[in-house]
Design a protein around this motif. Sequence first.
Motif, PDB file in Angstrom:
ATOM      1  N   TYR A 149      29.851   8.248  30.403  1.00  0.00           N
ATOM      2  CA  TYR A 149      28.934   9.001  31.257  1.00  0.00           C
ATOM      3  C   TYR A 149      27.777   8.081  31.629  1.00  0.00           C
ATOM      4  CZ  TYR A 149      25.814  12.615  32.998  1.00  0.00           C
ATOM      5  OH  TYR A 149      24.982  13.362  33.799  1.00  0.00           O
ATOM      6  N   LEU A 150      27.660   7.760  32.901  1.00  0.00           N
ATOM      7  CA  LEU A 150      26.612   6.872  33.403  1.00  0.00           C
ATOM      8  C   LEU A 150      26.555   5.553  32.635  1.00  0.00           C
ATOM      9  CD1 LEU A 150      23.736   9.459  33.983  1.00  0.00           C
ATOM     10  CD2 LEU A 150      25.356   8.564  35.658  1.00  0.00           C
ATOM     11  N   GLY A 151      27.728   5.020  32.315  1.00  0.00           N
ATOM     12  CA  GLY A 151      27.810   3.737  31.635  1.00  0.00           C
ATOM     13  C   GLY A 151      27.623   3.786  30.134  1.00  0.00           C
ATOM     14  N   GLN A 152      27.473   4.972  29.563  1.00  0.00           N
ATOM     15  CA  GLN A 152      27.311   5.094  28.111  1.00  0.00           C
ATOM     16  C   GLN A 152      28.498   5.846  27.522  1.00  0.00           C
ATOM     17  OE1 GLN A 152      23.468   6.355  26.754  1.00  0.00           O
ATOM     18  NE2 GLN A 152      24.228   6.897  24.741  1.00  0.00           N
ATOM     19  N   ASP A 153      29.024   5.331  26.411  1.00  0.00           N
ATOM     20  CA  ASP A 153      30.126   6.006  25.728  1.00  0.00           C
ATOM     21  C   ASP A 153      29.609   7.259  25.038  1.00  0.00           C
ATOM     22  OD1 ASP A 153      31.892   4.024  26.476  1.00  0.00           O
ATOM     23  OD2 ASP A 153      31.691   2.917  24.608  1.00  0.00           O
ATOM     24  N   VAL A 154      30.292   8.376  25.267  1.00  0.00           N
ATOM     25  CA  VAL A 154      29.952   9.652  24.643  1.00  0.00           C
ATOM     26  C   VAL A 154      31.139  10.067  23.787  1.00  0.00           C
ATOM     27  CG1 VAL A 154      29.430  12.091  25.067  1.00  0.00           C
ATOM     28  CG2 VAL A 154      28.497  10.334  26.585  1.00  0.00           C
ATOM     29  N   VAL A 155      30.883  10.417  22.533  1.00  0.00           N
ATOM     30  CA  VAL A 155      31.932  10.891  21.625  1.00  0.00           C
ATOM     31  C   VAL A 155      31.457  12.198  21.030  1.00  0.00           C
ATOM     32  CG1 VAL A 155      33.306  10.419  19.569  1.00  0.00           C
ATOM     33  CG2 VAL A 155      32.621   8.531  21.063  1.00  0.00           C
ATOM     34  N   GLN A 200      21.815  15.001  23.971  1.00  0.00           N
ATOM     35  CA  GLN A 200      20.944  15.875  24.773  1.00  0.00           C
ATOM     36  C   GLN A 200      20.028  15.034  25.656  1.00  0.00           C
ATOM     37  OE1 GLN A 200      19.066  18.602  21.927  1.00  0.00           O
ATOM     38  NE2 GLN A 200      19.900  20.261  23.149  1.00  0.00           N
ATOM     39  N   VAL A 201      19.533  13.924  25.135  1.00  0.00           N
ATOM     40  CA  VAL A 201      18.643  13.050  25.908  1.00  0.00           C
ATOM     41  C   VAL A 201      19.400  12.438  27.082  1.00  0.00           C
ATOM     42  CG1 VAL A 201      17.249  10.945  25.828  1.00  0.00           C
ATOM     43  CG2 VAL A 201      17.192  12.554  23.913  1.00  0.00           C
ATOM     44  N   LEU A 202      20.600  11.946  26.856  1.00  0.00           N
ATOM     45  CA  LEU A 202      21.410  11.347  27.921  1.00  0.00           C
ATOM     46  C   LEU A 202      21.667  12.348  29.040  1.00  0.00           C
ATOM     47  CD1 LEU A 202      23.208   9.050  29.062  1.00  0.00           C
ATOM     48  CD2 LEU A 202      25.073   9.997  27.692  1.00  0.00           C
ATOM     49  N   PHE A 203      22.020  13.585  28.676  1.00  0.00           N
ATOM     50  CA  PHE A 203      22.328  14.613  29.678  1.00  0.00           C
ATOM     51  C   PHE A 203      21.076  15.320  30.184  1.00  0.00           C
ATOM     52  CE2 PHE A 203      26.489  14.256  27.565  1.00  0.00           C
ATOM     53  CZ  PHE A 203      27.293  14.099  28.680  1.00  0.00           C
ATOM     54  N   GLN A 204      19.921  15.002  29.619  1.00  0.00           N
ATOM     55  CA  GLN A 204      18.635  15.578  30.012  1.00  0.00           C
ATOM     56  C   GLN A 204      18.641  17.098  29.932  1.00  0.00           C
ATOM     57  OE1 GLN A 204      17.581  13.918  33.843  1.00  0.00           O
ATOM     58  NE2 GLN A 204      17.694  11.837  33.078  1.00  0.00           N
ATOM     59  N   VAL A 205      19.099  17.618  28.782  1.00  0.00           N
ATOM     60  CA  VAL A 205      19.134  19.057  28.538  1.00  0.00           C
ATOM     61  C   VAL A 205      18.493  19.362  27.191  1.00  0.00           C
ATOM     62  CG1 VAL A 205      21.200  19.479  29.939  1.00  0.00           C
ATOM     63  CG2 VAL A 205      21.443  18.956  27.503  1.00  0.00           C
ATOM     64  N   LYS A 206      18.223  20.641  26.986  1.00  0.00           N
ATOM     65  CA  LYS A 206      17.706  21.106  25.702  1.00  0.00           C
ATOM     66  C   LYS A 206      18.378  22.437  25.379  1.00  0.00           C
ATOM     67  CE  LYS A 206      13.541  23.174  27.765  1.00  0.00           C
ATOM     68  NZ  LYS A 206      14.130  23.369  29.037  1.00  0.00           N
TER      69      LYS A 206
END
Length: 69
Positions: free
Chosen positions: A15-21, A53-59
């Motif tokens: 996601y946007l160049g960052q691996d998400v697991v 949460q920070v990467l996706f900018q949600v809370k």
Amino acid sequence: MKKILKSGRKISFDYLGQDVVLELDEEISFGTLGNNRAYLVIPSEASILREYQVLFQVKDGDNPIILFF
């Protein structure tokens, strides 16, 4: 990230160049739209997203994240 299919209880994607697991949770859902299109619905809660949460900018309490692929 290598593009290989693995079995297990986790899902990984870029996601946007960052691996998400993420651990697969009963609250995460998948679906299809036809024409080889699918979607993934991820609740915005910290119990599921953890540090992402920070990467996706949600809370907690925000609308779920819907990814189309």
